[in-house]
Design a protein around this motif. Structure first.
Motif, PDB file in Angstrom:
ATOM      1  N   GLY A  59     -73.864   0.972   2.636  1.00  0.00           N
ATOM      2  CA  GLY A  59     -74.011   0.442   1.402  1.00  0.00           C
ATOM      3  C   GLY A  59     -73.162  -1.009   1.362  1.00  0.00           C
ATOM      4  O   GLY A  59     -73.022  -1.631   2.367  1.00  0.00           O
ATOM      5  N   GLU A  60     -72.811  -1.497   0.142  1.00  0.00           N
ATOM      6  CA  GLU A  60     -72.008  -3.008   0.118  1.00  0.00           C
ATOM      7  C   GLU A  60     -70.974  -2.795  -1.013  1.00  0.00           C
ATOM      8  O   GLU A  60     -71.300  -1.917  -2.175  1.00  0.00           O
ATOM      9  CB  GLU A  60     -73.040  -3.978  -0.202  1.00  0.00           C
ATOM     10  N   VAL A  61     -69.971  -3.451  -1.001  1.00  0.00           N
ATOM     11  CA  VAL A  61     -68.835  -3.461  -1.859  1.00  0.00           C
ATOM     12  C   VAL A  61     -68.631  -4.775  -2.311  1.00  0.00           C
ATOM     13  O   VAL A  61     -68.721  -5.673  -1.279  1.00  0.00           O
ATOM     14  CB  VAL A  61     -67.572  -2.488  -1.564  1.00  0.00           C
ATOM     15  N   ILE A  62     -67.931  -5.046  -3.411  1.00  0.00           N
ATOM     16  CA  ILE A  62     -67.098  -6.257  -3.522  1.00  0.00           C
ATOM     17  C   ILE A  62     -65.722  -6.199  -3.438  1.00  0.00           C
ATOM     18  O   ILE A  62     -65.217  -5.282  -4.152  1.00  0.00           O
ATOM     19  CB  ILE A  62     -67.430  -6.756  -5.099  1.00  0.00           C
ATOM     20  N   GLY A  63     -65.130  -6.753  -2.508  1.00  0.00           N
ATOM     21  CA  GLY A  63     -63.626  -6.717  -2.311  1.00  0.00           C
ATOM     22  C   GLY A  63     -62.940  -7.636  -3.066  1.00  0.00           C
ATOM     23  O   GLY A  63     -63.157  -8.871  -3.071  1.00  0.00           O
ATOM     24  N   ILE A  64     -61.818  -7.163  -3.720  1.00  0.00           N
ATOM     25  CA  ILE A  64     -61.162  -8.147  -4.825  1.00  0.00           C
ATOM     26  C   ILE A  64     -59.720  -8.314  -4.261  1.00  0.00           C
ATOM     27  O   ILE A  64     -59.212  -7.099  -4.321  1.00  0.00           O
ATOM     28  CB  ILE A  64     -61.275  -7.670  -6.243  1.00  0.00           C
ATOM     29  N   LYS A  65     -59.117  -9.158  -4.054  1.00  0.00           N
ATOM     30  CA  LYS A  65     -57.727  -9.258  -3.640  1.00  0.00           C
ATOM     31  C   LYS A  65     -56.929  -8.996  -4.782  1.00  0.00           C
ATOM     32  O   LYS A  65     -57.150  -9.755  -6.013  1.00  0.00           O
ATOM     33  CB  LYS A  65     -57.510 -10.514  -2.971  1.00  0.00           C
ATOM     34  N   LYS A  66     -55.818  -8.103  -4.641  1.00  0.00           N
ATOM     35  CA  LYS A  66     -55.108  -7.697  -5.825  1.00  0.00           C
ATOM     36  C   LYS A  66     -54.323  -8.921  -6.540  1.00  0.00           C
ATOM     37  O   LYS A  66     -54.203  -8.783  -7.414  1.00  0.00           O
ATOM     38  CB  LYS A  66     -54.106  -6.415  -5.320  1.00  0.00           C
ATOM     39  N   ASP A  67     -53.736  -9.785  -5.432  1.00  0.00           N
ATOM     40  CA  ASP A  67     -52.907 -10.723  -5.957  1.00  0.00           C
ATOM     41  C   ASP A  67     -53.683 -11.910  -6.641  1.00  0.00           C
ATOM     42  O   ASP A  67     -53.284 -12.107  -8.080  1.00  0.00           O
ATOM     43  CB  ASP A  67     -52.196 -11.623  -4.896  1.00  0.00           C
ATOM     44  N   LEU A  68     -54.979 -12.038  -6.562  1.00  0.00           N
ATOM     45  CA  LEU A  68     -55.938 -12.830  -7.012  1.00  0.00           C
ATOM     46  C   LEU A  68     -56.403 -12.161  -8.566  1.00  0.00           C
ATOM     47  O   LEU A  68     -56.365 -12.787  -9.490  1.00  0.00           O
ATOM     48  CB  LEU A  68     -57.170 -13.164  -6.187  1.00  0.00           C
ATOM     49  N   LEU A  69     -56.531 -10.926  -8.302  1.00  0.00           N
ATOM     50  CA  LEU A  69     -56.895 -10.061  -9.707  1.00  0.00           C
ATOM     51  C   LEU A  69     -55.838 -10.196 -10.562  1.00  0.00           C
ATOM     52  O   LEU A  69     -55.841 -10.429 -11.811  1.00  0.00           O
ATOM     53  CB  LEU A  69     -57.122  -8.622  -9.345  1.00  0.00           C
ATOM     54  N   GLU A  70     -54.584 -10.056 -10.084  1.00  0.00           N
ATOM     55  CA  GLU A  70     -53.457 -10.047 -11.003  1.00  0.00           C
ATOM     56  C   GLU A  70     -53.363 -11.258 -11.932  1.00  0.00           C
ATOM     57  O   GLU A  70     -52.954 -11.247 -12.927  1.00  0.00           O
ATOM     58  CB  GLU A  70     -52.280  -9.689 -10.234  1.00  0.00           C
ATOM     59  N   LYS A  71     -53.552 -12.438 -10.999  1.00  0.00           N
ATOM     60  CA  LYS A  71     -53.348 -13.830 -11.654  1.00  0.00           C
ATOM     61  C   LYS A  71     -54.456 -13.969 -12.664  1.00  0.00           C
ATOM     62  O   LYS A  71     -53.797 -14.481 -13.514  1.00  0.00           O
ATOM     63  CB  LYS A  71     -53.419 -14.924 -10.483  1.00  0.00           C
ATOM     64  N   GLU A  72     -55.515 -13.369 -12.319  1.00  0.00           N
ATOM     65  CA  GLU A  72     -56.588 -13.633 -13.432  1.00  0.00           C
ATOM     66  C   GLU A  72     -56.428 -12.877 -14.607  1.00  0.00           C
ATOM     67  O   GLU A  72     -56.601 -13.380 -15.766  1.00  0.00           O
ATOM     68  CB  GLU A  72     -57.977 -13.583 -12.807  1.00  0.00           C
ATOM     69  N   LEU A  73     -55.875 -11.578 -14.504  1.00  0.00           N
ATOM     70  CA  LEU A  73     -55.821 -10.699 -15.461  1.00  0.00           C
ATOM     71  C   LEU A  73     -54.599 -11.205 -16.472  1.00  0.00           C
ATOM     72  O   LEU A  73     -54.489 -11.140 -17.627  1.00  0.00           O
ATOM     73  CB  LEU A  73     -55.337  -9.411 -15.029  1.00  0.00           C
ATOM     74  N   LEU A  74     -53.532 -11.703 -15.949  1.00  0.00           N
ATOM     75  CA  LEU A  74     -52.321 -12.265 -16.738  1.00  0.00           C
ATOM     76  C   LEU A  74     -52.903 -13.416 -17.487  1.00  0.00           C
ATOM     77  O   LEU A  74     -52.039 -13.734 -18.645  1.00  0.00           O
ATOM     78  CB  LEU A  74     -51.316 -12.644 -15.872  1.00  0.00           C
ATOM     79  N   SER A  75     -53.880 -14.042 -17.261  1.00  0.00           N
ATOM     80  CA  SER A  75     -54.456 -15.008 -18.193  1.00  0.00           C
ATOM     81  C   SER A  75     -55.250 -14.814 -19.446  1.00  0.00           C
ATOM     82  O   SER A  75     -55.946 -15.378 -20.125  1.00  0.00           O
ATOM     83  CB  SER A  75     -55.021 -16.241 -17.477  1.00  0.00           C
ATOM     84  N   ASN A  76     -55.638 -13.310 -19.290  1.00  0.00           N
ATOM     85  CA  ASN A  76     -56.540 -12.681 -20.269  1.00  0.00           C
ATOM     86  C   ASN A  76     -56.100 -11.349 -20.806  1.00  0.00           C
ATOM     87  O   ASN A  76     -56.239 -10.241 -19.951  1.00  0.00           O
ATOM     88  CB  ASN A  76     -57.892 -12.642 -19.488  1.00  0.00           C
ATOM     89  N   SER A  77     -55.451 -11.420 -21.827  1.00  0.00           N
ATOM     90  CA  SER A  77     -54.765 -10.175 -22.179  1.00  0.00           C
ATOM     91  C   SER A  77     -55.680  -8.974 -22.589  1.00  0.00           C
ATOM     92  O   SER A  77     -55.401  -7.781 -22.372  1.00  0.00           O
ATOM     93  CB  SER A  77     -53.755 -10.403 -23.520  1.00  0.00           C
ATOM     94  N   THR A  78     -56.860  -9.345 -23.100  1.00  0.00           N
ATOM     95  CA  THR A  78     -58.072  -8.076 -23.434  1.00  0.00           C
ATOM     96  C   THR A  78     -58.415  -7.628 -22.332  1.00  0.00           C
ATOM     97  O   THR A  78     -58.328  -6.561 -22.069  1.00  0.00           O
ATOM     98  CB  THR A  78     -59.048  -8.800 -24.198  1.00  0.00           C
ATOM     99  N   LEU A  79     -58.892  -8.271 -21.005  1.00  0.00           N
ATOM    100  CA  LEU A  79     -59.078  -7.706 -19.886  1.00  0.00           C
ATOM    101  C   LEU A  79     -57.977  -6.991 -19.218  1.00  0.00           C
ATOM    102  O   LEU A  79     -58.132  -5.941 -18.464  1.00  0.00           O
ATOM    103  CB  LEU A  79     -59.830  -8.944 -18.966  1.00  0.00           C
ATOM    104  N   THR A  80     -56.834  -7.527 -19.387  1.00  0.00           N
ATOM    105  CA  THR A  80     -55.568  -6.800 -18.603  1.00  0.00           C
ATOM    106  C   THR A  80     -55.367  -5.307 -19.245  1.00  0.00           C
ATOM    107  O   THR A  80     -55.322  -4.408 -18.689  1.00  0.00           O
ATOM    108  CB  THR A  80     -54.131  -7.553 -19.067  1.00  0.00           C
TER     109      THR A  80
END
Length: 233
Positions: free
Chosen positions: A99-120
């Protein structure tokens, strides 16, 4: 194991969170019998499945495999250690079909989530629910032994793959006794014996296609002291 296409899903996330993961992730091919990750290894990524099937498991102290989840398209795996220092995978992920996956770097995800409280908040709630699943699986095994592990597995399958008619629940999933044993950290022979006991009590029946129908789910719940947790647990 044959996964039906009409599987119920309790892992669905909002379109907004999914779009965020897709926008910051990288596509990767996965191949049958490979490991996407192994328990104890450094956890720098989480994964969003795009196709294929993977199995989430853990080795017990006795060296047996305890199978936790069978994951498919749109499921997230590897996300129990986000926002932790020196994160390590708590479980292993074996690829069951290509199959296929989307790999998401955790440090990048944390950075994006910290700017969006709803998604966090949504992500933390999602991760908390999966930690509760992880804990409840061990609770069933530790407090009720192999029988508790099997009964709780049947209850979980009825929630995820069940078709209810006339107060009975057909588990619309073809699964071998060996695979059931992997969910319970026990042998195929033990599963055979426990299933036969349930058939003799008319709690379940098994048809010619090896699909299980639960006739008395209350018996399973009462035997293991099921807390009637939310369906996602």
């Amino acid at each position: 194991m044959q996964i039906p296409t009409n599987t119920k899903s309790c892992d669905l996330i909002s379109p907004e969170l999914r779009n965020l993961l897709l926008s910051i992730g990288t596509k990767k091919k996965i191949y049958k019998n490979d490991f996407l990750f192994r328990e104890g290894k450094e956890a720098n990524e989480i994964y969003l499945l795009q196709s294929g099937i993977v199995q989430i498991s853990k080795l017990t102290y006795g060296g047996k495999q305890l199978l936790f989840r069978v994951c498919k398209k749109h499921d997230i795996v590897g996300a129990l250690t986000s926002f932790a220092g020196d994160p390590r995978f708590l479980l292993s992920c074996n690829v069951f079909t290509d199959g296929e996956v989307i790999g998401i770097k955790k440090d990048l995800l944390e950075k994006e989530l910290l700017s969006n409280s709803t998604l966090t908040l949504e992500f933390i709630r999602w991760e908390s629910a999966h930690m509760r699943k992880f804990q409840s699986k061990f609770r069933d095994l530790l407090l009720n032994g192999k029988k508790g592990a099997l009964y709780s597995t049947l209850i979980r399958f009825s929630n995820s793959y069940g078709i209810e008619t006339n107060n009975e629940i057909l588990i619309n999933l073809v699964i071998t006794n060996q695979e059931l044993g992997d969910f319970c950290a026990t042998t195929k022979e033990s599963v055979n014996r426990m299933l036969n006991e349930l058939r003799q009590k008319n709690v379940i029946s098994i048809d010619a296609n090896a699909k299980i129908t639960i006739h008395d789910i209350a018996f399973l719940r009462e035997t293991i002291g099921c807390e009637y947790c939310p369906i996602e647990i």
